[in-house]
Structures are given as C-alpha cells and as structure tokens.
Design a protein around this motif. Structure first.
Motif, mmCIF file in Angstrom:
data_model
loop_
_atom_site.group_PDB
_atom_site.id
_atom_site.type_symbol
_atom_site.label_atom_id
_atom_site.label_comp_id
_atom_site.label_asym_id
_atom_site.label_seq_id
_atom_site.Cartn_x
_atom_site.Cartn_y
_atom_site.Cartn_z
ATOM 1 N N PHE A 39 0.919 -1.123 -0.168
ATOM 2 C CA PHE A 39 -0.220 0.051 -0.149
ATOM 3 C C PHE A 39 0.931 1.146 -0.076
ATOM 4 C CE2 PHE A 39 -2.517 3.485 2.010
ATOM 5 C CZ PHE A 39 -3.550 3.423 1.401
ATOM 6 N N ALA A 40 1.808 1.120 0.687
ATOM 7 C CA ALA A 40 2.860 2.357 0.703
ATOM 8 C C ALA A 40 3.694 2.450 -0.385
ATOM 9 C CB ALA A 40 3.718 2.089 2.079
ATOM 10 N N MET A 41 3.949 1.387 -1.161
ATOM 11 C CA MET A 41 4.457 1.583 -2.461
ATOM 12 C C MET A 41 3.569 2.114 -3.302
ATOM 13 S SD MET A 41 6.419 -1.523 -4.834
ATOM 14 C CE MET A 41 7.542 -1.673 -3.506
ATOM 15 N N THR A 43 0.686 4.192 -2.968
ATOM 16 C CA THR A 43 0.381 5.354 -2.612
ATOM 17 C C THR A 43 1.378 6.372 -2.457
ATOM 18 O OG1 THR A 43 0.272 4.803 -0.257
ATOM 19 C CG2 THR A 43 -1.875 4.620 -1.710
ATOM 20 N N THR A 44 2.791 5.977 -2.109
ATOM 21 C CA THR A 44 3.690 6.873 -1.927
ATOM 22 C C THR A 44 4.662 6.760 -3.238
ATOM 23 O OG1 THR A 44 3.799 6.602 0.418
ATOM 24 C CG2 THR A 44 5.516 7.596 -0.253
ATOM 25 N N ASP A 45 5.232 5.832 -3.387
ATOM 26 C CA ASP A 45 6.062 5.820 -4.596
ATOM 27 C C ASP A 45 5.566 5.963 -5.827
ATOM 28 O OD1 ASP A 45 8.027 5.140 -2.635
ATOM 29 O OD2 ASP A 45 8.063 2.947 -3.103
ATOM 30 N N LEU A 46 4.479 5.307 -6.254
ATOM 31 C CA LEU A 46 4.015 5.406 -7.625
ATOM 32 C C LEU A 46 3.241 6.589 -7.866
ATOM 33 C CD1 LEU A 46 3.074 1.565 -8.051
ATOM 34 C CD2 LEU A 46 5.130 2.722 -9.097
ATOM 35 N N LEU A 47 2.676 7.254 -6.847
ATOM 36 C CA LEU A 47 1.789 8.316 -7.133
ATOM 37 C C LEU A 47 2.484 9.742 -6.802
ATOM 38 C CD1 LEU A 47 -1.722 7.357 -5.380
ATOM 39 C CD2 LEU A 47 -1.108 7.396 -7.896
ATOM 40 N N LYS A 48 3.886 9.481 -6.428
ATOM 41 C CA LYS A 48 4.539 10.696 -5.989
ATOM 42 C C LYS A 48 4.823 11.628 -7.154
ATOM 43 C CE LYS A 48 8.974 9.950 -5.331
ATOM 44 N NZ LYS A 48 10.324 9.523 -4.959
ATOM 45 N N ASP A 49 5.154 11.263 -8.191
ATOM 46 C CA ASP A 49 5.484 12.121 -9.457
ATOM 47 C C ASP A 49 4.228 11.934 -10.446
ATOM 48 O OD1 ASP A 49 7.784 12.901 -8.474
ATOM 49 O OD2 ASP A 49 8.956 11.036 -8.954
ATOM 50 N N SER A 50 3.314 11.069 -10.177
ATOM 51 C CA SER A 50 2.260 10.881 -11.360
ATOM 52 C C SER A 50 0.847 11.083 -10.419
ATOM 53 C CB SER A 50 2.307 9.729 -11.835
ATOM 54 O OG SER A 50 1.407 9.456 -12.801
ATOM 55 N N PRO A 51 -0.035 12.062 -10.662
ATOM 56 C CA PRO A 51 -1.144 12.187 -9.733
ATOM 57 C C PRO A 51 -2.050 10.767 -10.440
ATOM 58 C CG PRO A 51 -0.588 14.138 -10.576
ATOM 59 C CD PRO A 51 0.469 13.108 -11.241
ATOM 60 N N LEU A 258 -1.789 -1.996 -6.233
ATOM 61 C CA LEU A 258 -0.459 -1.942 -6.485
ATOM 62 C C LEU A 258 -0.157 -2.444 -8.265
ATOM 63 C CD1 LEU A 258 2.576 -1.642 -6.149
ATOM 64 C CD2 LEU A 258 2.660 -3.869 -5.318
ATOM 65 N N LEU A 259 -0.872 -3.603 -8.639
ATOM 66 C CA LEU A 259 -0.733 -4.081 -9.964
ATOM 67 C C LEU A 259 -1.392 -3.004 -10.922
ATOM 68 C CD1 LEU A 259 0.419 -6.378 -11.394
ATOM 69 C CD2 LEU A 259 -1.877 -7.607 -11.075
ATOM 70 N N GLN A 272 10.532 -2.047 -11.839
ATOM 71 C CA GLN A 272 11.771 -2.056 -10.937
ATOM 72 C C GLN A 272 11.872 -3.468 -10.113
ATOM 73 O OE1 GLN A 272 13.962 0.616 -11.073
ATOM 74 N NE2 GLN A 272 12.517 1.152 -12.371
ATOM 75 N N LYS A 273 13.084 -3.987 -9.946
ATOM 76 C CA LYS A 273 13.088 -5.261 -9.361
ATOM 77 C C LYS A 273 12.556 -5.237 -7.918
ATOM 78 C CE LYS A 273 16.613 -8.419 -7.868
ATOM 79 N NZ LYS A 273 18.135 -8.794 -8.015
ATOM 80 N N ASN A 274 12.457 -4.247 -7.148
ATOM 81 C CA ASN A 274 11.840 -4.234 -5.786
ATOM 82 C C ASN A 274 10.657 -4.120 -5.968
ATOM 83 O OD1 ASN A 274 11.883 -1.648 -6.804
ATOM 84 N ND2 ASN A 274 11.484 -0.999 -4.642
ATOM 85 N N GLN A 275 9.882 -3.724 -7.030
ATOM 86 C CA GLN A 275 8.565 -3.727 -7.261
ATOM 87 C C GLN A 275 8.048 -5.373 -7.741
ATOM 88 O OE1 GLN A 275 8.298 -0.988 -10.550
ATOM 89 N NE2 GLN A 275 7.710 0.857 -8.961
#
Length: 434
Positions: A39-41, A43-51, A258-259, A272-275
């Motif tokens: 959920f953090a990945m 809402t934070t990582d993926l939505l950071k630069d792309s609304p 996430l998906l 990304q590998k971590n994703q």
C-alpha cells in the motif's frame, strides 16, 4: 447447550462452545507486513510524481476503507479482487508500449505463475461458495414435505438460480465491468437474505407458503428469522473468524491497487526489481493464506449446527401430513376445487386417486381451467378419465384456477376420491447464512 426437553434456536453461547473446538491458526505475520508495504509503495512511490486518475483514486479509497463486517460479503469482495487481478495478469492486458520489457523470459514466467496461483484460489473460493449454498439449501429441504411439493420447491429454486445467472450473463454480454458484475451478484445475495428473513417471519406471501412446510418445528423458523441479525447467533462467527478474513480482504485490495498503478505507469517507466519482488511475495502469501482460510472455514461450516437435523426433528412433536382429503363424488355430479393465484410463476399441483370399493370402479374425469382477471376462461388441462394422477403446471396469469373431478358420466356409481391440491407461490430461493 440445547435443552434435552425441547429444542430451541441456536444461540451465540451455543456456537461459542462449538467454535471453541475449531480454533483458527493465526495468519502469517507477512500478511499485515506486506499489506502495509504494497500500500505504501502504491500510494507513496508510484503516485509521488504521477497524480492518480479518477479510477485510481477510487481504488485508493477502496483499499483504505475498512472491510465489510459480514463474512459472506468479504468472500464476494475477495472474489471480485481476484478476478480484477487475473484480468490484469492476462498478457493481452499488458501495456503494448512495454512489450519489449514484459517479454523478458523471467518476468513472463513469474506473471504466469502468479496467474495460476490466483486462478487456483478463485476456483477454491467458487467451490466453497457453491458447496456452502447447496449444503444450507439441502439442510432446509430436510424439513420440507417429501412429496411433489418438495420437488416443486427445488424446481423453483433451480429456475430462480438460472434466472440470476442469465442476468449476470446478460450484463457481461452488454459490456458490464467486473465491478458491475459483483455489484449485481451482491444484490442477488441480499435478495436471498431478504427472502430468508421473510420466510422466518412468515410475512406477505410467505404466510401462504408456511402451510406447505409440514413438519417444520417452530424453533427452526425462529432460528431462520434471527440468523442474520446484527447481534444474532452468526455474530459469534464474525467475532471468531472475521478478523483474519478482514486482513485478507484488505490485502487483496492492496495487491490489486499496486498492480493497477504499476500497469498504468509502464508507458513511462519500467518495472523495478523491488516492485517485482514485493508483488511476487505478496501474491504468494495472499493466495496460500486465503486458500488455507477457505479450507478451514469450509470444515467449520460443514459441521456447524446451524440447523437441527431431520433425525432430531423426528423426536419432536410434529404434526402429521394429514392434508389429503377424502370425499364421495355422487353419480351424475362433480367436485371442484378453486384456487386464487395472485402471482405468475406459481405452481399448481395435485395428487389424487380413487379409493376402490367392492365394485372396483376404475376412473373419474379430471380437468383444469383458468378464469383470468378479465373473466376470460382458458382450458389448462383437457378432460380425461383417470384412476389416479399426479401433476403440476406453472401459472402464466393471475386469476382463479379450478380443478374439476367429474363423475357426471356415471349413472349409478359414486366415486370416493382421495386428493391433495396445493398452490405454491414463486418465493423459494437459495438461502444465505453469514
């Protein structure tokens, strides 16, 4: 415990003692850990630069929301999310601009394995829901009349389920979404629940139906009436087994979120590998833990004393099936039975035979006619002579239906007729217990 002097509706305390024998081993701690991480990945990582888009915002809100309280509603929510995830895991739904990326052999293999895991989980859930519904219906049917009325009730239920499935098929054929499909499925489930509550309360047309439930102890109807109350017996089930199911529901929403966000951003960035690592781990933990929960709860439901058994019912004071009538039809006359039908798709059924006397007179004329609300008469079953007959038909119009036994052709001999007639309204459906 249930009184030995007379059965009573099953209480929360009774179910509590039963559930004590079925403790559920806690979910893996990875469930809550991975749910928070994905959920953090998302809402934070993926939505950071792309609304987020409007649709993505709705998914975020849904993932943030507390799961529903009822067990069966959570089952439907998980099933919906699994179907949405499977939709996105189909290769045809991968973003075209990234075909060179997703064709990577290792990634293709991973997504294919995840797809198979989710398919297996969906199959397990579908089987659980179907078996549970059939088990409850068959349990109720043990208290139904074991003659043609019971057969008709089953026919009505089967037809109702076919109609529900036809509505789902029509929705999908017209372009309805997975979300639309499950909104309709839940609406149908709530209709089953309303029917169960009305049956237990014997309100409206159910008052008519009640007289056909020959031999049903009053305590069973009391139980049916209260089973899904907010503080009724099944609240104990929600308290015991709801929390782990709620956690799995939340995890399913987060995986789908996430998906969806990953797929929506492959136009501008690579996976990304971590994703990939966290997606794989979350999917594996969710599918294995959810299948474990389904297997466990299925065993609990199968053995749960939600209803008294037919064997137990045999020890109660149950009125006999004495609704056969016997009447003498004099020579040169007829006997008629009129039934008022208010709902189409009601079933009119009969079972009759002649009580043979010393002269062994063999037959009597029988026919059925209908007078609709406009006063127009229609012959439903043409006149024919029988020694005995059993049959039924589904009504097409409301009105007055007359069953006629005709002995007018006889000049000397009366006929002793033993018969039973019923009009069963189209109100019986699959029942739902949560």
């Amino acid at each position: 415990m249930v009184s030995t002097e007379g059965l009573v509706p099953i209480t929360r305390s009774f179910l509590a003692s039963y559930y004590d024998n079925y403790p559920f081993s806690p979910l893996s701690s990875d469930v809550s850990r991975l749910t928070d991480q994905i959920f953090a990945m998302a809402t934070t990582d993926l939505l950071k630069d792309s609304p987020p888009t409007q649709g993505e915002s709705l998914l975020v809100q849904e993932a943030e929301r507390q799961p529903p309280h009822k067990v069966d509603e959570n089952m439907w929510k998980n099933r919906e999310q699994i179907e949405e995830i499977l939709f996105m895991l189909e290769p045809t739904h991968w973003p075209r601009a990234q075909q060179s990326t997703v064709e990577d052999a290792e990634l293709v293999s991973l997504l294919g394995r995840l797809q198979e895991n989710f398919k297996s989980t969906l199959s397990t859930l579908e089987s659980f829901q179907a078996k549970n519904s059939e088990f409850v219906f068959n349990t109720v049917m043990t208290y139904m009349p074991q003659d043609f009325r019971g057969t008709i009730i089953r026919q009505q239920r089967d037809r109702s389920e076919r109609n529900k499935q036809a509505a789902i098929d029509a929705l999908i054929s017209s372009g309805g979404s997975i979300r639309d499909k499950y909104a309709l499925l839940w609406e149908q489930q709530m209709e089953r629940r309303r029917q169960l509550a009305e049956l237990g309360s014997a309100t409206g047309v159910y008052k008519t139906l009640m007289k056909y439930l020959v031999g049903v102890p009053e305590v069973l109807m009391d139980f049916i009436r209260q089973i899904n109350d907010d503080q009724g017996p099944m609240e104990e089930q929600r308290q015991r087994y709801g929390p782990p199911l709620y956690s799995l529901t939340k995890m399913a929403h987060s995986i789908r979120l996430l998906l969806s966000l990953l797929w929506g951003r492959l136009e501008t960035s690579k996976l990304q590998k971590n994703q990939v690592v966290i997606l794989e781990e979350a999917a594996d933990v969710y599918t294995s833990e959810f299948q474990r929960f389904i297997k466990f709860i299925g065993e609990v439901f199968t053995n749960s004393p939600f209803f008294i058994t037919a064997e137990d019912a045999g020890t109660l004071s149950i009125r006999k099936d004495d609704d056969y009538k016997e009447i003498s039809v004099p020579a040169g006359s007829a006997h008629e039975v009129s039934l008022t039908v208010e709902s189409v798709n009601s079933y009119i059924a009969w079972d009759f035979s002649l009580v043979q006397g010393k002269l062994n007179v063999q037959d009597i004329g029988f026919s059925v006619e209908c007078t609709n609300l406009s006063g127009e008469k229609t012959l439903i079953l043409p006149y024919q002579r029988y020694e005995a007959n059993q049959g039924n038909f589904c009504t097409c119009v409301p009105g007055n239906y007359k069953l006629i036994w005709d002995n007018s052709y006889s000049s000397f001999f009366k006929k002793v007729l033993r018969y039973k007639v019923d009009c069963i309204p189209p109100v019986v459906d699959s029942v739902s217990i949560d």
